[in-house]
Design an enzyme around this catalytic site. Structure first.
Site, PDB file in Angstrom:
ATOM      1  N   ASP A  21     -10.143  -4.009  -5.358  1.00  0.00           N
ATOM      2  CA  ASP A  21      -9.301  -2.912  -4.369  1.00  0.00           C
ATOM      3  C   ASP A  21      -9.550  -1.749  -5.121  1.00  0.00           C
ATOM      4  OD1 ASP A  21      -7.238  -1.293  -3.249  1.00  0.00           O
ATOM      5  OD2 ASP A  21      -5.294  -2.846  -4.216  1.00  0.00           O
ATOM      6  N   HIS A  68      -7.984  -4.626  -0.660  1.00  0.00           N
ATOM      7  CA  HIS A  68      -7.258  -4.357  -0.458  1.00  0.00           C
ATOM      8  C   HIS A  68      -6.653  -4.104   1.194  1.00  0.00           C
ATOM      9  CE1 HIS A  68      -3.704  -0.953  -1.005  1.00  0.00           C
ATOM     10  NE2 HIS A  68      -4.243  -0.541   0.866  1.00  0.00           N
ATOM     11  N   SER A 122       1.150  -1.226   0.206  1.00  0.00           N
ATOM     12  CA  SER A 122       0.110   0.034   0.294  1.00  0.00           C
ATOM     13  C   SER A 122       1.268   0.798  -0.203  1.00  0.00           C
ATOM     14  CB  SER A 122      -0.706   0.305   1.129  1.00  0.00           C
ATOM     15  OG  SER A 122      -2.186   0.527   0.887  1.00  0.00           O
TER      16      SER A 122
END
Length: 326
Positions: free
Chosen positions: A254, A284, A159
């Site tokens: 995501d 995600h 991320s």
């Protein structure tokens, strides 16, 4: 493919524990959101035992300090892996990623350097970039001590940590080192653009939503004019040639999926070595859900295997060079 059963069960359990009146994290203060995220830590377990663990405090670009934790899995690790955690540049710490770091060290055989870069909004862009750079240089300077002469250096993260890892690869090229054997970008943030199709898809609104992503960007880079800087949005970099080989994983469900895949495609078109995987049935953040979501272990095995392969290739290259000089 819909979200897999393990993810659906995880989300349902989380919703039941939070209760019907729980605020979404993007409506919380950073302090409250950090506390809510930390509540997951107990579910990750303690991770494998290490041969040694080191704690260091590094001095950043502005004179402030931040922590790193080094997990050394064996008496003779073969490489060094700098891991930059996720959390939207606002959340996340060494405690929340300790189990992941231990698993990565244990499975890959690398000494893993976990970096607790400073967070927004207290420390906004480019503080996280500069702290990550300081940690990467520290790892390069200490690679021989940690893993022996010629040890390959890896950088990776999930991320926001994937974002920072991509930026580290860009900087390393621009500044002539340190040499990075591979960059691992796990469902990375690559662009401050909320108009991509993956943001609008109703199937992608799980832990990370468009509102939550805007909340992160508003804390990290509140001035929208600065969000196009390639060290904030690496997808905006004009030149992606000559970068470290990339290992990119996106999650099917995501909001960041499209920008991660756009970045992988641009890296490939620029002539870089790219290994790409879209992980089916995942949301995600799944990679950081160690011991909670089975797909996390699957990707960890793949990452560890890539490290082993790169280390073997580096050893073969050194042996060939020795024979050529003989």
């Amino acid at each position: 493919m819909a979200l897999d059963q393990a993810t659906l069960a995880f989300l349902q359990a989380g919703a039941e524990a939070a209760g019907p009146n729980a605020l979404p994290m993007w409506k919380m203060t950073p302090a409250d959101a950090r506390a809510a995220a930390a509540a997951l830590n107990a579910g990750f377990g303690s991770g494998p035992a290490m041969h040694a663990t080191e704690e260091h405090r590094l001095t950043g670009w502005d004179g402030g300090t931040f922590r790193i934790r080094v997990h050394v899995p064996t008496p003779a690790p073969h490489s060094v892996f700098v891991y930059l955690h996720g959390g939207g540049w606002v959340l996340g710490d060494l405690e929340g990623y300790d189990t992941l770091g231990r698993q990565l060290a244990d499975k890959s055989g690398a000494a893993v350097v976990l970096v607790e870069y400073r967070k927004a909004p207290e420390h906004r862009f480019p503080a996280a970039v500069e702290d990550a750079w300081t940690a990467l240089q520290w790892a390069a300077d200490n690679a021989k001590r940690l893993a022996g002469p010629g040890a390959p250096l890896f950088v990776g993260g999930d991320s926001a940590g994937g974002n920072l890892s991509a930026v580290m690869a860009l900087r390393a090229k621009e500044r002539g080192g340190p040499a990075i054997a591979r960059q691992f970008l796990i469902h990375p943030v690559t662009d401050a653009d909320f108009s991509r199709g993956s943001y609008a898809d109703p199937a992608n609104q799980a832990l990370l939503t468009g509102e939550f992503m805007e909340w992160f960007w508003n804390h990290y880079v509140p001035d929208s004019q600065h969000r196009t800087h390639p060290e904030a949005s690496p997808l905006r970099a004009a030149d992606l040639t000559g970068l470290a080989p990339a290992f990119v994983v996106t999650a099917e469900h995501d909001v960041l999926r499209d920008e991660g895949e756009d970045y992988a495609e641009r890296l490939l078109r620029a002539g870089n070595d790219v290994e790409f995987h879209r992980w089916p049935g995942q949301m995600h953040g799944f990679f950081s859900m160690v011991n909670l979501l089975p797909a996390s272990a699957d990707v960890m095995d793949l990452v560890a295997g890539a490290v082993h392969d790169d280390v073997a290739d580096a050893l073969d290259a050194r042996l060939a060079a020795l024979h050529a000089d003989a």
